[in-house]
Design a protein around this motif. Structure first.
Motif, PDB file in Angstrom:
ATOM      1  N   ILE A  63       0.864  -1.177   0.000  1.00  0.00           N
ATOM      2  CA  ILE A  63       0.000   0.000   0.000  1.00  0.00           C
ATOM      3  C   ILE A  63       0.900   1.227   0.000  1.00  0.00           C
ATOM      4  O   ILE A  63       1.800   1.358   0.835  1.00  0.00           O
ATOM      5  N   GLN A  64       0.668   2.112  -0.944  1.00  0.00           N
ATOM      6  CA  GLN A  64       1.538   3.267  -1.102  1.00  0.00           C
ATOM      7  C   GLN A  64       1.596   4.093   0.180  1.00  0.00           C
ATOM      8  O   GLN A  64       0.578   4.466   0.757  1.00  0.00           O
ATOM      9  N   GLY A  65       2.812   4.365   0.631  1.00  0.00           N
ATOM     10  CA  GLY A  65       3.033   5.196   1.803  1.00  0.00           C
ATOM     11  C   GLY A  65       2.988   4.462   3.124  1.00  0.00           C
ATOM     12  O   GLY A  65       3.250   5.062   4.170  1.00  0.00           O
ATOM     13  N   VAL A  66       2.666   3.164   3.113  1.00  0.00           N
ATOM     14  CA  VAL A  66       2.531   2.391   4.352  1.00  0.00           C
ATOM     15  C   VAL A  66       3.744   1.488   4.524  1.00  0.00           C
ATOM     16  O   VAL A  66       4.048   0.667   3.646  1.00  0.00           O
ATOM     17  N   ASP A 128      -6.200  13.056  -6.952  1.00  0.00           N
ATOM     18  CA  ASP A 128      -5.933  11.790  -7.646  1.00  0.00           C
ATOM     19  C   ASP A 128      -7.104  10.827  -7.546  1.00  0.00           C
ATOM     20  O   ASP A 128      -6.957   9.642  -7.861  1.00  0.00           O
ATOM     21  N   ASN A 129      -8.255  11.316  -7.083  1.00  0.00           N
ATOM     22  CA  ASN A 129      -9.456  10.491  -6.962  1.00  0.00           C
ATOM     23  C   ASN A 129      -9.306   9.390  -5.919  1.00  0.00           C
ATOM     24  O   ASN A 129      -9.897   8.315  -6.032  1.00  0.00           O
ATOM     25  N   LEU A 130      -8.523   9.649  -4.889  1.00  0.00           N
ATOM     26  CA  LEU A 130      -8.356   8.721  -3.777  1.00  0.00           C
ATOM     27  C   LEU A 130      -9.129   9.236  -2.570  1.00  0.00           C
ATOM     28  O   LEU A 130      -9.235  10.448  -2.350  1.00  0.00           O
ATOM     29  N   CYS A 141      -8.290   6.995   9.848  1.00  0.00           N
ATOM     30  CA  CYS A 141      -9.215   5.862   9.817  1.00  0.00           C
ATOM     31  C   CYS A 141      -9.971   5.788   8.495  1.00  0.00           C
ATOM     32  O   CYS A 141     -10.389   6.807   7.948  1.00  0.00           O
ATOM     33  N   MET A 142     -10.171   4.561   8.031  1.00  0.00           N
ATOM     34  CA  MET A 142     -11.020   4.318   6.865  1.00  0.00           C
ATOM     35  C   MET A 142     -11.856   3.081   7.143  1.00  0.00           C
ATOM     36  O   MET A 142     -11.351   2.073   7.660  1.00  0.00           O
ATOM     37  N   GLN A 171      -7.520   2.487  -2.963  1.00  0.00           N
ATOM     38  CA  GLN A 171      -8.044   3.796  -3.333  1.00  0.00           C
ATOM     39  C   GLN A 171      -8.145   4.741  -2.136  1.00  0.00           C
ATOM     40  O   GLN A 171      -9.072   5.536  -2.034  1.00  0.00           O
ATOM     41  N   VAL A 172      -7.195   4.627  -1.205  1.00  0.00           N
ATOM     42  CA  VAL A 172      -7.158   5.492  -0.032  1.00  0.00           C
ATOM     43  C   VAL A 172      -5.806   6.198   0.015  1.00  0.00           C
ATOM     44  O   VAL A 172      -4.753   5.571  -0.146  1.00  0.00           O
ATOM     45  N   ASP A 173      -5.848   7.497   0.219  1.00  0.00           N
ATOM     46  CA  ASP A 173      -4.622   8.297   0.324  1.00  0.00           C
ATOM     47  C   ASP A 173      -4.191   8.345   1.790  1.00  0.00           C
ATOM     48  O   ASP A 173      -4.610   9.214   2.555  1.00  0.00           O
ATOM     49  N   TRP A 174      -3.333   7.397   2.193  1.00  0.00           N
ATOM     50  CA  TRP A 174      -2.907   7.301   3.586  1.00  0.00           C
ATOM     51  C   TRP A 174      -1.796   8.292   3.935  1.00  0.00           C
ATOM     52  O   TRP A 174      -1.483   8.467   5.109  1.00  0.00           O
TER      53      TRP A 174
END
Length: 319
Positions: A63-66, A128-130, A141-142, A171-174
């Motif tokens: 997951i990007q950024g995690v 970016d539609n995230l 939180c998501m 599709q979440v911008d963390w």
């Protein structure tokens, strides 16, 4: 229907094959298949079958950024898994304020994170539609609970559930997180398998009460993670003991040390014990988890110790 709903329900699910159409096999093609299956070169067929099957498995992608993903799971529902996940995330942050923590609720049918973290509302979309996580108590939180009405049941078949899980994972911008705690649904079904096969998981925490019925399913949960090559960090024995607030007498309502017996069977550690206490239930129901609202309590300190044990057992983070 809002843009985030369209993104969740319809964003990228395709039911067509590579060519866009299906071509039925003719009789000659079926005969060729039968001849191949009845041939003597079984080893070649096995290798070919393995290649085909491996194509169908998703390739793990971080997951990007995690940096690290910690899943909190249980075989049985109702053992306090979500309460443990919430307080574990808060305890990770409390133990090291330099770490950025996220909390992802992938229990599509029964999301608990919105209520426990006192969060409401729909996530905004980035350029970016995230989807942007909602923030409270310093935790990003998501949850599926942000995308549907609180009392609305999610009556979906498997394909839509898998699409929702894919969106919650991708599709979440963390931003940048050191730890993402994932609250899994109970059981060992499609969601658990999809999450385990799609993203690299640093470790799994199994939550159970000491009761034999719960331990049977916790055993299955631990074995499931081993089968998909996810390290099991240890067990949390939840609702381990009840102490009367007046006379201080201790009662093991769900049995004594059942998780420790299971841990010995599985060659795992017990990360800690959480008592059956009114304060834990009340603070969860009011959206003020005990690690945040009563950090000096014995119950909060138990979660802090568990978080420290989890970090000790994590592999080096992804670079």
């Amino acid at each position: 229907m809002g843009s985030w709903q369209r993104l969740l329900l319809f964003g990228g699910v395709s039911l067509r094959g590579g060519g866009g159409t299906s071509v039925p096999l003719g009789r000659s093609q079926l005969l060729v298949c039968r001849r191949q299956l009845s041939g003597s070169d079984s080893e070649t067929l096995k290798q070919r079958r393995s290649q085909i099957l491996s194509r169908g498995l998703p390739k793990q992608k971080p997951i990007q950024g995690v940096k690290q993903v910690i899943v909190v799971a249980s075989g049985k529902g109702g053992v306090g898994k979500s309460t443990t996940a919430v307080n574990l995330a808060l305890a990770l942050a409390a133990n090291d304020s330099s770490k950025a923590i996220g909390l992802l609720d992938v229990d599509v049918y029964g999301p608990s994170i919105p209520k426990m973290m006192n969060l409401k509302g729909n996530p905004e979309l980035s350029q970016d539609n995230l989807m942007r996580p909602l923030l409270n108590y310093g935790i990003a939180c998501m949850s599926m609970g942000f995308l549907v009405e609180e009392t609305a049941p999610v009556v979906w078949r498997g394909l839509m559930v898998m699409s929702a899980i894919e969106k919650l994972l991708r599709q979440v911008d963390w931003g940048h997180l050191d730890y993402l705690v994932v609250d899994m649904p109970p059981g060992t079904g499609d969601v658990q398998l999809s999450v385990s096969q799609n993203i690299p998981i640093s470790g799994a925490v199994i939550v159970s009460t000491p009761q034999d019925i719960a331990l049977m399913d916790a055993h299955k949960g631990a074995e499931m993670f081993r089968k998909v090559h996810v390290p099991v960090l240890g067990l949390v024995q939840n609702m381990s003991v009840f102490q009367c607030p007046k006379c201080k007498h201790k009662t093991h309502i769900f049995g004594a040390d059942g998780a420790r017996r299971l841990a010995r069977t599985l060659d795992l550690d017990v990360l800690g014990d959480i008592p059956l206490h009114l304060n834990i239930r009340e603070t969860s129901d009011t959206g003020q988890p005990i690690v945040f609202s009563q950090p000096e309590s014995d119950e909060a300190k138990a979660y802090l110790r568990i978080a420290a044990e989890v970090v000790k057992r994590l592999p080096p983070p992804l670079k």
